[in-house]
Scaffold this active site. Structure first.
Site, PDB file in Angstrom:
ATOM      1  N   GLY A  74     -62.155 -30.922   0.877  1.00 45.74           N
ATOM      2  CA  GLY A  74     -60.725 -32.029   1.415  1.00 45.74           C
ATOM      3  C   GLY A  74     -60.473 -32.925   0.486  1.00 45.74           C
ATOM      4  O   GLY A  74     -60.866 -34.383   1.450  1.00 45.74           O
ATOM      5  N   GLN A  81     -62.534 -21.285  -0.135  1.00 43.78           N
ATOM      6  CA  GLN A  81     -62.172 -22.250   0.572  1.00 43.78           C
ATOM      7  C   GLN A  81     -60.221 -21.356   1.564  1.00 43.78           C
ATOM      8  O   GLN A  81     -60.477 -21.931   2.247  1.00 43.78           O
ATOM      9  CB  GLN A  81     -61.996 -23.761  -0.401  1.00 43.78           C
ATOM     10  CG  GLN A  81     -62.305 -24.284   0.108  1.00 43.78           C
ATOM     11  CD  GLN A  81     -62.965 -24.113  -1.685  1.00 43.78           C
ATOM     12  OE1 GLN A  81     -63.214 -23.407  -1.997  1.00 43.78           O
ATOM     13  NE2 GLN A  81     -63.620 -25.248  -2.586  1.00 43.78           N
ATOM     14  N   ASP A  84     -55.275 -33.220  -4.527  1.00 43.44           N
ATOM     15  CA  ASP A  84     -55.858 -34.189  -5.261  1.00 43.44           C
ATOM     16  C   ASP A  84     -56.013 -35.269  -5.823  1.00 43.44           C
ATOM     17  O   ASP A  84     -56.623 -36.348  -5.619  1.00 43.44           O
ATOM     18  CB  ASP A  84     -57.665 -33.041  -5.701  1.00 43.44           C
ATOM     19  CG  ASP A  84     -58.046 -32.273  -5.012  1.00 43.44           C
ATOM     20  OD1 ASP A  84     -57.451 -30.905  -4.971  1.00 43.44           O
ATOM     21  OD2 ASP A  84     -58.750 -32.446  -3.718  1.00 43.44           O
ATOM     22  N   ASN A 117     -54.834 -29.649  -7.912  1.00 43.40           N
ATOM     23  CA  ASN A 117     -55.701 -29.700  -7.277  1.00 43.40           C
ATOM     24  C   ASN A 117     -56.533 -28.097  -7.643  1.00 43.40           C
ATOM     25  O   ASN A 117     -56.798 -27.945  -8.680  1.00 43.40           O
ATOM     26  CB  ASN A 117     -54.537 -29.016  -6.657  1.00 43.40           C
ATOM     27  CG  ASN A 117     -54.545 -28.568  -5.024  1.00 43.40           C
ATOM     28  OD1 ASN A 117     -54.947 -28.925  -4.268  1.00 43.40           O
ATOM     29  ND2 ASN A 117     -54.313 -26.814  -5.033  1.00 43.40           N
ATOM     30  N   LYS A 118     -56.950 -27.701  -6.719  1.00 42.24           N
ATOM     31  CA  LYS A 118     -58.063 -26.713  -7.029  1.00 42.24           C
ATOM     32  C   LYS A 118     -57.764 -25.212  -7.885  1.00 42.24           C
ATOM     33  O   LYS A 118     -56.567 -24.951  -8.219  1.00 42.24           O
ATOM     34  CB  LYS A 118     -57.734 -26.219  -5.088  1.00 42.24           C
ATOM     35  CG  LYS A 118     -59.517 -24.895  -4.872  1.00 42.24           C
ATOM     36  CD  LYS A 118     -60.545 -24.517  -5.854  1.00 42.24           C
ATOM     37  CE  LYS A 118     -61.015 -26.070  -5.358  1.00 42.24           C
ATOM     38  NZ  LYS A 118     -61.839 -26.693  -5.634  1.00 42.24           N
TER      39      LYS A 118
HETATM   40  O1  MRU Z   1     -62.748 -28.292  -3.781  1.00 45.57           O
HETATM   41  P1  MRU Z   1     -61.933 -28.559  -2.690  1.00 45.57           P
HETATM   42  O2  MRU Z   1     -62.103 -27.625  -1.361  1.00 45.57           O
HETATM   43  O3  MRU Z   1     -62.591 -30.499  -2.170  1.00 45.57           O
HETATM   44  O4  MRU Z   1     -60.889 -29.059  -2.897  1.00 45.57           O
HETATM   45  C1  MRU Z   1     -59.897 -28.850  -2.232  1.00 45.57           C
HETATM   46  C2  MRU Z   1     -58.027 -28.896  -2.739  1.00 45.57           C
HETATM   47  O5  MRU Z   1     -58.093 -28.614  -3.720  1.00 45.57           O
HETATM   48  C3  MRU Z   1     -57.272 -29.383  -1.736  1.00 45.57           C
HETATM   49  O6  MRU Z   1     -56.206 -28.167  -1.940  1.00 45.57           O
HETATM   50  C4  MRU Z   1     -56.711 -30.491  -1.592  1.00 45.57           C
HETATM   51  O7  MRU Z   1     -58.046 -31.507  -1.309  1.00 45.57           O
HETATM   52  C5  MRU Z   1     -55.517 -31.306  -0.975  1.00 45.57           C
HETATM   53  S1  MRU Z   1     -56.669 -31.084   0.750  1.00 45.57           S
HETATM   54  C6  MRU Z   1     -55.269 -32.278   2.560  1.00 45.57           C
END
Ligand code: MRU
Length: 357
Positions: free
Chosen positions: A45, A194, A235, A245-246
Site C-alpha cells: 500500500g 489484496q 500509487d 493503481n493496482k
Molecule cells: O501492490 P500493492 O498491494 O502495494 O498495491 C496497492 C495498491 O495498488 C493500492 O490501491 C494503493 O497503494 C493505494 S493504498 C492507500
C-alpha cells in the site's frame, strides 16, 4: 488494527502476506529486513510503504557504527536499498526525500543520538499526518455519496495500506458511519488477492457489508445496476491526473464510463507526483511470473508457462470523475486543479530539492 510500530529494537510490521489466515507481526532489525518486507508485500500500500521506509532510515541511523564508513555514506546506502524495492508508489520516494532533508539539515549540527531522534520524530510525524489525511479525505469523499450507496473497489486501499483509516476504504468508512453504505463490491484482485484477503477481512472486521467478486465479474455486476460508484486508491498521480493503481483499476474505469458511473480516486497529497508529466512516464512494476502461475505453492498452469505480470496500470485522467484528497475533491482539468498543490505534501521539484540542500 496496527500496521506498523517502531521501538528501540527496530520496526514491527503486520505481515500482510499471511492475512487473513494468520495475524502475525514480524520484527525488522536491519535495512535488508525492511527492504525485504516491502519487496515481498509483507508491508504494502503506497502510504504505508513510504512511512515504513522512513522508519527504516531512522533505524539504520540508530544502528550506525564508525566501521561502516561516514554517516552520510551509511545513510545513502540505506536510502538506496529502500528506494530500489518498488518503483511505482511515489510515496516511497516522497518519504525518502523528506528523511534525506532532515538528515542533511541535522548532520552538521547534531550528535548521532540527536540525528537519530530527529529522524525518528520525522517518521512519527509522517505516520500521524497520514492518519489525519485519511480521516480528512474520508470526510470529503463521503459527501459525494448518497444514502444506500453500493460501491465497487479493487485491491486494498484501507487501514492496512496506510498508517490507519485508509483512503478508498476511508471514504467508505466515513460514509458507513453515516449509514450511507448499502454494500461494497470487493474485486478479488488477481494475482495477489489484496481484495479477497485484505479488503474483505478489513471491512468484515468493521461490520461494513462487503461482497467478494472475481475481477471478471465487475462488468456484469454493473450491468445488473448494482453499483453506484467506483472508488479506488492510487500509487502515483501524475501532473495531468493520470493515475497508477493496482492492475485492474483501468479496466474498472473503462467499465464505469461505459455504464455512466462516477469513478473516484482517493489519495493523500503525498501520492501526487507533479514532476511526472503524464501516466506514460510512471514506472510500472513488473513482478515475478510465479505470482500468476501459482498461489501459496499451488500451481495453476503449466510449470514455467510464459506470463506477463504488471502490478499496476494507468488510468487516463479523462476517466476520473474526481480525486478525493485531504484538501477537498479535485475535479478536471487536473493540470490546473492539481498544480495548486505544488509543494504542499507532494514531492518537491528538482530545483526546490537542490535549494533545500
Ligand atoms: O501492490 P500493492 O498491494 O502495494 O498495491 C496497492 C495498491 O495498488 C493500492 O490501491 C494503493 O497503494 C493505494 S493504498 C492507500
Amino acid at each position: 488494527m496496527k500496521t506498523l510500530d517502531f521501538d528501540n529494537d527496530g520496526i514491527v510490521i503486520l505481515d500482510q502476506s499471511l492475512l487473513p489466515d494468520k495475524v502475525e507481526y514480524v520484527r525488522c532489525r536491519t535495512i535488508a529486513d525492511v527492504a525485504g518486507a516491502i519487496k515481498n508485500l509483507k508491508v504494502r500500500g503506497a502510504p504505508l510503504i513510504g512511512v515504513t521506509a522512513a522508519f527504516g532510515l531512522a533505524m539504520a541511523l540508530a544502528a550506525y557504527e564508525n566501521s561502516q564508513g561516514t554517516m552520510p555514506e551509511h545513510f545513502e546506502r540505506a536510502r538506496a536499498q529502500l528506494a530500489s524495492t518498488r518503483p511505482t508508489a511515489v510515496n516511497l520516494f516522497w518519504a525518502l526525500e523528506r528523511m534525506e532533508r532532515v538528515f542533511k539539515e541535522a548532520y552538521n549540527n547534531g550528535s548521532r543520538e540527536q540525528i537519530g531522534k530527529l529522524l525518528k520524530d520525522e517518521a512519527s510525524k509522517m505516520f500521524a499526518e497520514d492518519v489525519a489525511a485519511n480521516q480528512a479525505l474520508g470526510e470529503n469523499g463521503q459527501e459525494l455519496l448518497a444514502a444506500g450507496s453500493r460501491i465497487m473497489t479493487i485491491c486494498n486501499a484501507g487501514a492496512l495500506a496506510t498508517c490507519g483509516y485508509g483512503t478508498a476504504l476511508g471514504v467508505i468508512r466515513a460514509a458507513a458511519r453515516r449509514s450511507k453504505i448499502n454494500r461494497v463490491w470487493a474485486c478479488e484482485t488477481r494475482p495477489v488477492l489484496q481484495g479477497a484477503r485484505l479488503t474483505v477481512w478489513e471491512l468484515a472486521e468493521d461490520r461494513i457489508p462487503v461482497t467478494l467478486i472475481c475481477d471478471n465479474m465487475a462488468a456484469y455486476v454493473m450491468q445488473l445496476g448494482q453499483v453506484d460508484a467506483v472508488i479506488v486508491g492510487a500509487d502515483r498521480i501524475a501532473a495531468n491526473g493520470d493515475t497508477a493503481n493496482k492492475i485492474g483499476t483501468y479496466g474498472l474505469a473503462v467499465l464505469a464510463a461505459y455504464h455512466r458511473l462516477p469513478f473516484y480516486v482517493a489519495a493523500p497529497l503525498s501520492t501526487l507526483d507533479l514532476q511526472t508529466r503524464a501516466g506514460s512516464d510512471i514506472p510500472v512494476e513488473e513482478r515475478s511470473g510465479d505470482e500468476i502461475r501459482q498461489y501459496r505453492g499451488a500451481q495453476f498452469t503449466v510449470p514455467g508457462a510464459d506470463v506477463f505480470n504488471p502490478a499496476f496500470d494507468i488510468t487516463p485522467q479523462h476517466l476520473i470523475s474526481g480525486i478525493i484528497t485531504e484538501k477537498g475533491v479535485l475535479r478536471p482539468p487536473y493540470l490546473e486543479t492539481l498544480n495548486k498543490y505544488q509543494g504542499s505534501g507532494n514531492r518537491c521539484s528538482a530545483s526546490q530539492r537542490e535549494n533545500q540542500f
